[in-house]
Design a protein around this motif. Structure first.
Motif, PDB file in Angstrom:
ATOM      1  N   CYS A  14       0.829  -1.199   0.000  1.00 39.67           N
ATOM      2  CA  CYS A  14       0.000   0.000   0.000  1.00 39.67           C
ATOM      3  C   CYS A  14       0.870   1.258   0.000  1.00 39.67           C
ATOM      4  CB  CYS A  14      -0.948  -0.006   1.191  1.00 39.67           C
ATOM      5  SG  CYS A  14      -2.147   1.343   1.167  1.00 39.67           S
ATOM      6  N   CYS A  73      -6.097   4.594   5.047  1.00 37.80           N
ATOM      7  CA  CYS A  73      -6.283   3.734   3.871  1.00 37.80           C
ATOM      8  C   CYS A  73      -7.683   3.920   3.300  1.00 37.80           C
ATOM      9  CB  CYS A  73      -6.058   2.270   4.225  1.00 37.80           C
ATOM     10  SG  CYS A  73      -4.327   1.802   4.390  1.00 37.80           S
ATOM     11  N   LYS A  74      -8.667   4.031   4.168  1.00 41.44           N
ATOM     12  CA  LYS A  74     -10.032   4.265   3.699  1.00 41.44           C
ATOM     13  C   LYS A  74     -10.119   5.605   2.989  1.00 41.44           C
ATOM     14  CE  LYS A  74     -14.918   4.417   4.803  1.00 41.44           C
ATOM     15  NZ  LYS A  74     -15.156   4.696   3.419  1.00 41.44           N
ATOM     16  N   GLY A  77      -8.190   5.396  -0.322  1.00 46.00           N
ATOM     17  CA  GLY A  77      -8.931   4.565  -1.275  1.00 46.00           C
ATOM     18  C   GLY A  77     -10.129   5.302  -1.838  1.00 46.00           C
ATOM     19  N   ASP A  78     -10.846   6.024  -0.980  1.00 47.54           N
ATOM     20  CA  ASP A  78     -12.001   6.802  -1.427  1.00 47.54           C
ATOM     21  C   ASP A  78     -11.575   7.915  -2.382  1.00 47.54           C
ATOM     22  OD1 ASP A  78     -13.626   5.206   0.167  1.00 47.54           O
ATOM     23  OD2 ASP A  78     -13.909   6.741   1.737  1.00 47.54           O
ATOM     24  N   ALA A  92      -6.156   2.845  -5.201  1.00 49.85           N
ATOM     25  CA  ALA A  92      -7.413   2.595  -4.486  1.00 49.85           C
ATOM     26  C   ALA A  92      -7.543   1.118  -4.136  1.00 49.85           C
ATOM     27  CB  ALA A  92      -8.602   3.057  -5.333  1.00 49.85           C
ATOM     28  N   LYS A  93      -7.187   0.266  -5.067  1.00 51.54           N
ATOM     29  CA  LYS A  93      -7.259  -1.189  -4.833  1.00 51.54           C
ATOM     30  C   LYS A  93      -6.306  -1.610  -3.707  1.00 51.54           C
ATOM     31  CE  LYS A  93      -6.843  -5.602  -7.222  1.00 51.54           C
ATOM     32  NZ  LYS A  93      -6.558  -6.279  -8.490  1.00 51.54           N
ATOM     33  N   CYS A  95      -5.161   0.285  -1.325  1.00 53.54           N
ATOM     34  CA  CYS A  95      -5.662   0.859  -0.075  1.00 53.54           C
ATOM     35  C   CYS A  95      -6.806   0.030   0.490  1.00 53.54           C
ATOM     36  CB  CYS A  95      -6.114   2.297  -0.292  1.00 53.54           C
ATOM     37  SG  CYS A  95      -4.752   3.456  -0.525  1.00 53.54           S
ATOM     38  N   ARG A  96      -7.683  -0.438  -0.369  1.00 51.69           N
ATOM     39  CA  ARG A  96      -8.802  -1.266   0.087  1.00 51.69           C
ATOM     40  C   ARG A  96      -8.282  -2.582   0.691  1.00 51.69           C
ATOM     41  NH1 ARG A  96     -11.702   2.805  -0.278  1.00 51.69           N
ATOM     42  NH2 ARG A  96     -12.916   3.342  -2.106  1.00 51.69           N
ATOM     43  N   GLU A  99      -6.717  -1.724   4.010  1.00 50.18           N
ATOM     44  CA  GLU A  99      -7.764  -1.435   4.990  1.00 50.18           C
ATOM     45  C   GLU A  99      -8.343  -2.730   5.549  1.00 50.18           C
ATOM     46  OE1 GLU A  99     -12.102   0.824   5.277  1.00 50.18           O
ATOM     47  OE2 GLU A  99     -11.081   0.737   3.342  1.00 50.18           O
ATOM     48  N   GLU A 100      -8.601  -3.701   4.674  1.00 48.91           N
ATOM     49  CA  GLU A 100      -9.118  -5.002   5.114  1.00 48.91           C
ATOM     50  C   GLU A 100      -8.099  -5.731   5.991  1.00 48.91           C
ATOM     51  OE1 GLU A 100     -10.482  -7.354   1.807  1.00 48.91           O
ATOM     52  OE2 GLU A 100     -11.768  -5.731   1.079  1.00 48.91           O
TER      53      GLU A 100
END
Length: 110
Positions: A14, A73-74, A77-78, A92-93, A95-96, A99-100
Motif C-alpha cells: 500500500c 487507507c479508507k 482509497g475513497d 485505491a485497490k 488501499c482497500r 484497509e481489510e
C-alpha cells in the motif's frame, strides 16, 4: 514478526502504491485537481510505514498505529477511486486491501 509477515507485506504494498500514485499525479495535466489525492497518498504511505515499524517491533502502541493506518487507507482509497487514471485505480485497490488487512489485524489484536 513472522506471524505478521503477510500483514506487513500488505502495508508495504500500500505504501508503495501510494508513493507511486502521488508521483504519477504530479505528471497529470491539471495538477491542481490532484492536490487532495497527492496529500492523501502521502498521509497513507506514511501511516503504512509507521504501522510496519510499530507492528514489527511489537510495540504496545501497534494497535493505535494500525487504527490510524486503517482510517487513512479508507480515506486514500475513497479519494483515489474518484480518479480514472490507472495509477489512482491501482492505489485505491491497494488501499482497500490494506484497509481489510488492518481490520483483520485489529480483530485479533489485544
Amino acid at each position: 514478526m513472522s506471524e505478521h509477515k503477510e500483514f506487513i507485506q500488505k502495508l508495504a504494498d500500500c505504501a508503495s502504491a501510494c508513493q507511486y500514485c502521488a508521483d504519477q499525479c504530479l505528471n497529470e495535466d491539471d495538477i491542481a485537481k490532484m492536490v487532495d489525492c497527492i496529500r492523501t497518498d502521502h498521509d497513507c504511505a506514511d501511516s503504512c510505514l509507521q504501522a510496519i515499524n510499530f507492528v514489527s517491533r511489537q510495540s504496545k502502541h501497534a494497535k493505535e498505529a494500525v487504527e490510524l493506518c486503517r482510517t487513512l487507507c479508507k480515506a486514500c482509497g475513497d479519494e483515489c477511486a474518484k480518479h480514472e487514471m490507472d495509477h489512482c485505480q491501482a492505489c485505491a485497490k491497494a488501499c482497500r486491501a490494506c484497509e481489510e488487512a488492518c481490520e483483520s489485524y485489529l480483530s485479533v489484536a489485544a
